[in-house]
Design a protein around this motif. Structure first.
Motif, mmCIF file in Angstrom:
data_model
loop_
_atom_site.group_PDB
_atom_site.id
_atom_site.type_symbol
_atom_site.label_atom_id
_atom_site.label_comp_id
_atom_site.label_asym_id
_atom_site.label_seq_id
_atom_site.Cartn_x
_atom_site.Cartn_y
_atom_site.Cartn_z
ATOM 1 N N ILE A 1 0.830 -1.203 0.000
ATOM 2 C CA ILE A 1 0.000 0.000 0.000
ATOM 3 C C ILE A 1 0.866 1.256 0.000
ATOM 4 O O ILE A 1 0.611 2.203 -0.755
ATOM 5 N N ALA A 2 1.907 1.269 0.825
ATOM 6 C CA ALA A 2 2.796 2.433 0.898
ATOM 7 C C ALA A 2 3.504 2.675 -0.434
ATOM 8 O O ALA A 2 3.624 3.821 -0.882
ATOM 9 N N ALA A 3 3.957 1.603 -1.078
ATOM 10 C CA ALA A 3 4.632 1.749 -2.375
ATOM 11 C C ALA A 3 3.670 2.271 -3.431
ATOM 12 O O ALA A 3 4.039 3.096 -4.266
ATOM 13 N N ALA A 4 2.433 1.807 -3.398
ATOM 14 C CA ALA A 4 1.424 2.285 -4.351
ATOM 15 C C ALA A 4 1.153 3.774 -4.148
ATOM 16 O O ALA A 4 1.054 4.534 -5.119
ATOM 17 N N LYS A 5 1.055 4.201 -2.899
ATOM 18 C CA LYS A 5 0.843 5.625 -2.604
ATOM 19 C C LYS A 5 2.041 6.450 -3.044
ATOM 20 O O LYS A 5 1.891 7.491 -3.681
ATOM 21 N N ARG A 6 3.239 5.990 -2.681
ATOM 22 C CA ARG A 6 4.478 6.705 -3.020
ATOM 23 C C ARG A 6 4.641 6.862 -4.522
ATOM 24 O O ARG A 6 5.107 7.894 -5.003
ATOM 25 N N SER A 7 4.249 5.836 -5.267
ATOM 26 C CA SER A 7 4.398 5.847 -6.726
ATOM 27 C C SER A 7 3.191 6.466 -7.425
ATOM 28 O O SER A 7 3.135 6.481 -8.653
ATOM 29 N N LYS A 8 2.207 6.921 -6.635
ATOM 30 C CA LYS A 8 0.995 7.544 -7.173
ATOM 31 C C LYS A 8 0.246 6.610 -8.140
ATOM 32 O O LYS A 8 -0.170 7.003 -9.225
ATOM 33 N N CYS A 9 0.097 5.358 -7.718
ATOM 34 C CA CYS A 9 -0.612 4.363 -8.523
ATOM 35 C C CYS A 9 -2.116 4.491 -8.319
ATOM 36 O O CYS A 9 -2.577 4.792 -7.224
ATOM 37 N N GLU A 10 -2.865 4.256 -9.387
ATOM 38 C CA GLU A 10 -4.326 4.309 -9.315
ATOM 39 C C GLU A 10 -4.955 2.921 -9.182
ATOM 40 O O GLU A 10 -6.163 2.808 -9.007
ATOM 41 N N LEU A 11 -4.139 1.876 -9.282
ATOM 42 C CA LEU A 11 -4.640 0.509 -9.185
ATOM 43 C C LEU A 11 -3.535 -0.399 -8.666
ATOM 44 O O LEU A 11 -2.373 -0.251 -9.053
ATOM 45 N N ILE A 12 -3.918 -1.339 -7.794
ATOM 46 C CA ILE A 12 -3.010 -2.384 -7.324
ATOM 47 C C ILE A 12 -3.519 -3.697 -7.886
ATOM 48 O O ILE A 12 -4.700 -4.017 -7.752
ATOM 49 N N VAL A 13 -2.646 -4.457 -8.533
ATOM 50 C CA VAL A 13 -3.003 -5.765 -9.073
ATOM 51 C C VAL A 13 -2.185 -6.813 -8.327
ATOM 52 O O VAL A 13 -0.965 -6.688 -8.220
ATOM 53 N N MET A 14 -2.875 -7.826 -7.808
ATOM 54 C CA MET A 14 -2.175 -8.899 -7.107
ATOM 55 C C MET A 14 -2.965 -10.194 -7.179
ATOM 56 O O MET A 14 -4.149 -10.181 -7.506
ATOM 57 N N ALA A 15 -2.295 -11.276 -6.880
ATOM 58 C CA ALA A 15 -2.927 -12.592 -6.918
ATOM 59 C C ALA A 15 -3.297 -13.015 -5.507
ATOM 60 O O ALA A 15 -2.760 -12.506 -4.524
ATOM 61 N N SER A 16 -4.223 -13.951 -5.425
ATOM 62 C CA SER A 16 -4.624 -14.523 -4.146
ATOM 63 C C SER A 16 -4.628 -16.033 -4.268
ATOM 64 O O SER A 16 -5.082 -16.579 -5.274
ATOM 65 N N HIS A 17 -4.133 -16.699 -3.236
ATOM 66 C CA HIS A 17 -4.146 -18.160 -3.223
ATOM 67 C C HIS A 17 -5.540 -18.705 -2.976
ATOM 68 O O HIS A 17 -5.812 -19.859 -3.252
ATOM 69 N N GLY A 18 -6.416 -17.881 -2.430
ATOM 70 C CA GLY A 18 -7.781 -18.327 -2.155
ATOM 71 C C GLY A 18 -7.869 -19.316 -1.015
ATOM 72 O O GLY A 18 -8.747 -20.167 -0.988
ATOM 73 N N ARG A 19 -6.960 -19.186 -0.043
ATOM 74 C CA ARG A 19 -7.003 -20.097 1.103
ATOM 75 C C ARG A 19 -8.252 -19.846 1.934
ATOM 76 O O ARG A 19 -8.712 -18.729 2.059
ATOM 77 N N LYS A 20 -8.744 -20.920 2.535
ATOM 78 C CA LYS A 20 -9.928 -20.817 3.391
ATOM 79 C C LYS A 20 -9.679 -21.578 4.682
ATOM 80 O O LYS A 20 -8.750 -22.366 4.786
ATOM 81 N N HIS B 1 -6.862 2.410 0.151
ATOM 82 C CA HIS B 1 -7.840 3.352 -0.401
ATOM 83 C C HIS B 1 -7.716 3.392 -1.923
ATOM 84 O O HIS B 1 -8.498 4.052 -2.596
ATOM 85 N N ILE B 2 -6.729 2.691 -2.437
ATOM 86 C CA ILE B 2 -6.505 2.564 -3.875
ATOM 87 C C ILE B 2 -7.238 1.309 -4.335
ATOM 88 O O ILE B 2 -7.177 0.276 -3.653
ATOM 89 N N PRO B 3 -7.952 1.339 -5.469
ATOM 90 C CA PRO B 3 -8.626 0.128 -5.944
ATOM 91 C C PRO B 3 -7.658 -1.036 -6.115
ATOM 92 O O PRO B 3 -6.490 -0.848 -6.496
ATOM 93 N N VAL B 4 -8.148 -2.243 -5.822
ATOM 94 C CA VAL B 4 -7.330 -3.457 -5.899
ATOM 95 C C VAL B 4 -8.015 -4.462 -6.812
ATOM 96 O O VAL B 4 -9.192 -4.765 -6.644
ATOM 97 N N LEU B 5 -7.263 -4.982 -7.783
ATOM 98 C CA LEU B 5 -7.738 -6.046 -8.667
ATOM 99 C C LEU B 5 -7.075 -7.331 -8.201
ATOM 100 O O LEU B 5 -5.843 -7.441 -8.191
#
Length: 147
Positions: free
Chosen positions: A102-121, A140-144
């Motif tokens: 999140i901090a890197a996204a804010k620092r870099s002024k990114c409008e979207l964060i894209v990441m994968a999820s393992h989908g653990r339950k 507070h930045i949208p996440v895909l």
């Protein structure tokens, strides 16, 4: 639409899907991609899960982790060059992965964060945690999220 997209990667097969989607989206929108790998520090105490090692050995291990992280983000940069997408490779050293993303996204002024999820339950999610869930909860930045 997007000017800058952060993609969190660890070089795994699963995170490669996030990289491919982020690069495709950047290609469609003309955005720049920030490829991020968060590198943990070596646990220093028994209570952190570490084994007591000499300072030189800890430094060697952390350098190896850094080099592997740089290889992962530079692979994203290479993939971006094939699509003519500008990619800024970045590594950050932190034990708090979600906060670092999140901090890197804010620092870099990114409008979207894209990441994968393992989908653990269930118990696996409880024991292993979910960095993706933490990013979703606190950003507070949208996440895909891709699974």
């Amino acid at each position: 639409m997007y000017k800058r997209i952060l993609v969190a990667t660890d070089g795994s097969k699963l995170s490669q899907q996030a990289v491919e989607h982020a690069l495709s989206l950047a290609d469609l929108t003309g955005a720049e991609v920030v490829a991020l790998k968060v590198i943990p520090r070596y646990p220093q105490t028994y209570f952190e899960g570490g084994v007591a090692l000499a300072a030189a050995e800890v430094a060697r291990i952390e350098k190896q982790w850094h080099d592997e992280g740089m290889a992962a983000v530079n692979a994203v940069k290479s993939a971006g060059q094939l699509l003519e997408v500008k990619v800024k490779p970045m590594t950050v050293k932190s034990d708090l992965i979600a906060e670092a993303i999140i901090a890197a996204a804010k620092r870099s002024k990114c409008e979207l964060i894209v990441m994968a999820s393992h989908g653990r339950k269930g118990i696996k999610r409880l024991l292993l945690g979910s960095e993706t869930q933490q990013v979703l909860t606190h950003s507070h930045i949208p996440v895909l999220v891709l699974r």
